[in-house]
Motif scaffolding. Structure first.
Motif, mmCIF file in Angstrom:
data_model
loop_
_atom_site.group_PDB
_atom_site.id
_atom_site.type_symbol
_atom_site.label_atom_id
_atom_site.label_comp_id
_atom_site.label_asym_id
_atom_site.label_seq_id
_atom_site.Cartn_x
_atom_site.Cartn_y
_atom_site.Cartn_z
ATOM 1 N N LEU A 77 -11.846 20.729 28.833
ATOM 2 C CA LEU A 77 -10.453 20.704 28.374
ATOM 3 C C LEU A 77 -10.209 21.884 27.442
ATOM 4 C CD1 LEU A 77 -9.814 17.020 27.259
ATOM 5 C CD2 LEU A 77 -8.362 18.327 28.802
ATOM 6 N N PHE A 78 -9.273 22.729 27.821
ATOM 7 C CA PHE A 78 -8.825 23.750 26.873
ATOM 8 C C PHE A 78 -7.474 23.285 26.332
ATOM 9 C CE2 PHE A 78 -11.106 26.442 30.027
ATOM 10 C CZ PHE A 78 -12.024 27.057 29.177
ATOM 11 N N VAL A 79 -7.316 23.355 25.039
ATOM 12 C CA VAL A 79 -5.973 23.131 24.500
ATOM 13 C C VAL A 79 -5.539 24.475 23.931
ATOM 14 C CG1 VAL A 79 -4.508 21.697 23.059
ATOM 15 C CG2 VAL A 79 -6.660 20.778 23.959
ATOM 16 N N VAL A 80 -4.546 25.056 24.590
ATOM 17 C CA VAL A 80 -4.246 26.477 24.356
ATOM 18 C C VAL A 80 -2.895 26.649 23.665
ATOM 19 C CG1 VAL A 80 -3.887 28.711 25.494
ATOM 20 C CG2 VAL A 80 -5.464 27.030 26.501
ATOM 21 N N GLY A 81 -2.926 27.312 22.515
ATOM 22 C CA GLY A 81 -1.666 27.760 21.904
ATOM 23 C C GLY A 81 -1.429 29.166 22.398
ATOM 24 N N ALA A 98 -1.469 25.135 19.182
ATOM 25 C CA ALA A 98 -1.490 23.782 19.757
ATOM 26 C C ALA A 98 -1.769 22.716 18.699
ATOM 27 C CB ALA A 98 -2.545 23.712 20.851
ATOM 28 N N GLY A 99 -2.249 23.154 17.550
ATOM 29 C CA GLY A 99 -2.523 22.203 16.468
ATOM 30 C C GLY A 99 -1.362 22.042 15.506
ATOM 31 N N VAL A 100 -0.243 22.706 15.760
ATOM 32 C CA VAL A 100 0.940 22.579 14.889
ATOM 33 C C VAL A 100 2.064 21.968 15.724
ATOM 34 C CG1 VAL A 100 2.598 23.844 13.447
ATOM 35 C CG2 VAL A 100 0.224 24.622 13.588
ATOM 36 N N MET A 152 -0.088 19.993 21.273
ATOM 37 C CA MET A 152 -0.776 19.001 22.100
ATOM 38 C C MET A 152 -2.178 18.643 21.593
ATOM 39 S SD MET A 152 1.183 17.995 24.503
ATOM 40 C CE MET A 152 0.024 17.225 25.641
ATOM 41 N N ALA A 153 -2.725 19.413 20.650
ATOM 42 C CA ALA A 153 -4.132 19.206 20.294
ATOM 43 C C ALA A 153 -4.403 17.787 19.795
ATOM 44 C CB ALA A 153 -4.565 20.236 19.251
ATOM 45 N N GLY A 154 -3.565 17.322 18.879
ATOM 46 C CA GLY A 154 -3.784 15.989 18.303
ATOM 47 C C GLY A 154 -3.685 14.901 19.364
ATOM 48 N N LEU A 155 -2.690 15.062 20.243
ATOM 49 C CA LEU A 155 -2.488 14.048 21.291
ATOM 50 C C LEU A 155 -3.670 13.962 22.236
ATOM 51 C CD1 LEU A 155 1.179 14.227 22.565
ATOM 52 C CD2 LEU A 155 -0.099 12.218 21.824
ATOM 53 N N PRO A 186 -6.738 28.665 19.145
ATOM 54 C CA PRO A 186 -5.619 28.847 18.208
ATOM 55 C C PRO A 186 -4.609 29.879 18.695
ATOM 56 C CG PRO A 186 -7.586 29.950 17.368
ATOM 57 C CD PRO A 186 -8.004 29.215 18.608
ATOM 58 N N GLY A 187 -3.379 29.684 18.264
ATOM 59 C CA GLY A 187 -2.323 30.643 18.623
ATOM 60 C C GLY A 187 -1.475 30.945 17.405
#
Ligand code: SAH
Length: 552
Positions: free
Chosen positions: A7-11, A86-88, A91-94, A116-117
């Motif tokens: 899983l990549f969570v990408v900003g 993605a942490g602001v 989707m990261a938290g979800l 991070p983005g």
């Protein structure tokens, strides 16, 4: 062997490809699936090749996260995308919440990487100038998932604590009141003139930047794609840029060129007439009327009052209550003090202080300021104050010569044998008038001595001028400090007095124009080899001495 899922969570940053990280691009390209909100997927479409795209509507974040986890558990590489970081509010938290629900553990579960983005607070700030700089916070005004009371409390707390605030999700088609209420709360603590930046679609096609202030911000378009940046009490506007200084205590010296802020830009003392408690039950309309009335100074209060009293008066007029009843917390006032720095001396040639001058020094420096005597026959004053102009007036009223400190021209003259050898004093005075206090690449001391004894050591100043037999001798490029100190090079003798000021001005101008920042005159002379036609000669000590930097 079956491919291991990831899983990549990408900003992906604000929206253009220049501001997306390399790692984010790699992740998108490595993935089998791209999962995201439709608009976002469209923004990164051109970075994709044959990935399967699953795009969903705005409110379907949870199903997006679930789908992503499911695909990764099936051995697929999946990129869940968010704009910005993605942490602001992304989707990261979800994604983590969905994983945790399933008992996921890092060791045994599917691999996850959060990339991070650049979040909107940073991308928008970059377009506004430098508004963040100091302590700041982000507050989302969306009350879909957060109770409004809590949001209002956070706005109140941030306003009170003087944070720079980036408001995310400030307004949508249906959520229109939140930003109005937020403005009302902010105005309880901050001046109506507090700079505000509105950035819509930063680094996207429809980018729009507006610089306004707290009182006026609602007169502009604010929507779903806007981030609202509210300055703190020291944020100022300069050339349509919003700047928050690094600290609250600003330093001022005398030199006009060096003042970053005009006096009227310093925090104004006016109390906020808007400081109305939430519980007053005012409608927005009645509140605005009162506020506008106060801003335009009509109706004027009958007696002369402090601005706080004016605010109280206005409040009681619109609420029908006495001010004391309706205001609970005291107004938060940021009384801005700057550290005003300057040097004083009795005069160019005069070395004698009068008792009145000493008394005035004590008065203006007070308990909080400092006075420091320097080798340059000056006293440096550092005074925390909101009124540098009045300090200057007082010092001048007792005959002090005021000069800025820092990298400026300073004229150091002798006492002309207590005024007995006064012939050349007018030239020293003229030099002080023409050159004194001008900004330089590095401090530049001009030593001016009234006879060949040169007992005030002009020859070891950056520029040494010695009056002798009705004419002037000139020394250039002394190294006044350090273990390798040396006197200036005698470059000319017998300069006619009427040529002196022009010649020195030309030397100073040439140095100012061409020297590197921080390059003292002797270094400049050594580098360029010629100043105003005078040829450089090495005056450094002939025996080898290690130069030692400060502290060694
Ligand atoms: N994860 C995102 C924030 C998502 S919440 C981030 O870190 O930036 C959505 C809000 O972010 C919008 O309502 C807007 O306030 C802000 N926003 C996101 N991208 C923006 C952009 N390019 N320009 C201005 N504001 C933006």
């Amino acid at each position: 062997m079956e491919q291991k899922g990831k899983l990549f969570v990408v900003g992906f940053g604000p929206g253009d490809f220049k501001h997306i990280t390399t790692r984010a691009v790699e992740a998108l390209q490595e993935s089998d699936f791209i999962i995201g909100y439709k608009t976002y997927v469209e923004l990164i479409q051109d970075l994709l090749t044959d990935q399967t795209v699953i795009s969903t509507g705005m409110t379907e974040e949870v199903s997006r996260a679930q789908e992503a986890v499911k695909q990764a558990e099936n051995g697929k590489k999946v990129a869940v995308i968010s704009s910005g970081d993605a942490g602001v509010y992304g989707m990261a938290g979800l994604v983590y919440e969905v994983l945790i629900e399933k008992g996921w553990k890092e060791e045994t579960g599917v691999e996850i990487e959060i990339i991070p983005g650049i979040s909107a607070i940073n991308s928008c700030a970059s377009l506004l100038g430098a508004p963040i700089m100091h302590d700041s916070c982000t507050i989302s005004l969306s009350d879909h998932l957060t109770p409004w009371d809590l949001i209002a409390k956070r706005v109140e707390a941030a306003a009170q604590a003087d944070f720079v605030i980036a408001l995310y999700n400030p307004r949508s088609g249906r959520r229109t009141r939140q930003i109005v209420e937020t403005q009302r709360i902010l105005l309880k603590y901050r001046s109506p003139e507090t700079p505000v930046g509105l950035v819509k679609s930063a680094y996207r096609e429809r980018q729009d930047i507006v610089i306004t202030n707290l009182a006026e911000m609602l007169n502009h378009d604010i929507g779903m794609l806007t981030t609202v940046v509210i300055g703190n009490s020291s944020t100022f506007l300069y050339d349509n840029k919003m700047i928050t200084p690094r600290g609250y205590q600003r330093k001022y010296t005398l030199n006009a060129e060096k003042q970053p802020l005009k006096p009227h830009q310093r925090l104004q003392k006016e109390a906020e007439p808007w400081a109305m408690d939430q519980e007053t039950g005012l409608t927005q309309g009645s509140y605005e009327e009162a506020a506008v009335g106060l801003l335009t100074k009509a109706p004027a209060p009958e007696k002369k009052s402090t601005s706080f009293e004016i605010a109280m008066e206005a409040l009681s007029r619109v609420s029908g209550q006495s001010a004391a009843q309706s205001i609970t917390p005291p107004l938060v006032q940021q009384e801005m003090e700057s550290l005003f720095e300057l040097a004083v001396s009795p005069g160019v040639a005069n070395k004698q202080f009068t008792p009145r001058q000493m008394m005035m020094l004590a008065e203006v420096v007070g308990e909080k300021g400092t006075m420091e005597y320097t080798p340059n026959h000056k006293i440096i004053l550092k005074i925390p104050t909101t009124e540098p102009d009045s300090i200057m007036e007082k010092l001048q009223s007792v005959g002090f010569l005021l000069s800025p400190i820092g990298d400026v021209v300073t004229l150091k003259a002798c006492d002309f044998c207590d005024g007995e050898k006064a012939e050349s004093i007018p030239y020293a005075d003229e030099l002080q008038q023409v050159l004194g206090g001008i900004e330089m690449p590095k401090e530049l001391n001009i030593g001016f001595n009234g006879c060949g004894m040169a007992c005030y050591t002009a020859v070891i100043d950056d520029i040494g001028i010695v009056f002798r037999k009705g004419k002037f001798d000139l020394f250039l490029g002394a190294k006044p400090v350090g273990r390798t100190a040396h006197p200036g090079q005698p470059v000319a003798e017998g300069i006619e007095p009427d040529r002196l000021v022009e010649l020195i001005t030309n030397i100073v101008e040439e140095y100012k124009q061409n020297a590197h920042p921080n390059e003292r005159l002797f270094k400049y002379f050594k580098r360029v080899k010629k100043i105003q036609g005078y040829q450089y000669q090495d005056m450094a000590p002939k025996i080898k001495i290690e130069p030692a930097p400060c502290g060694d």
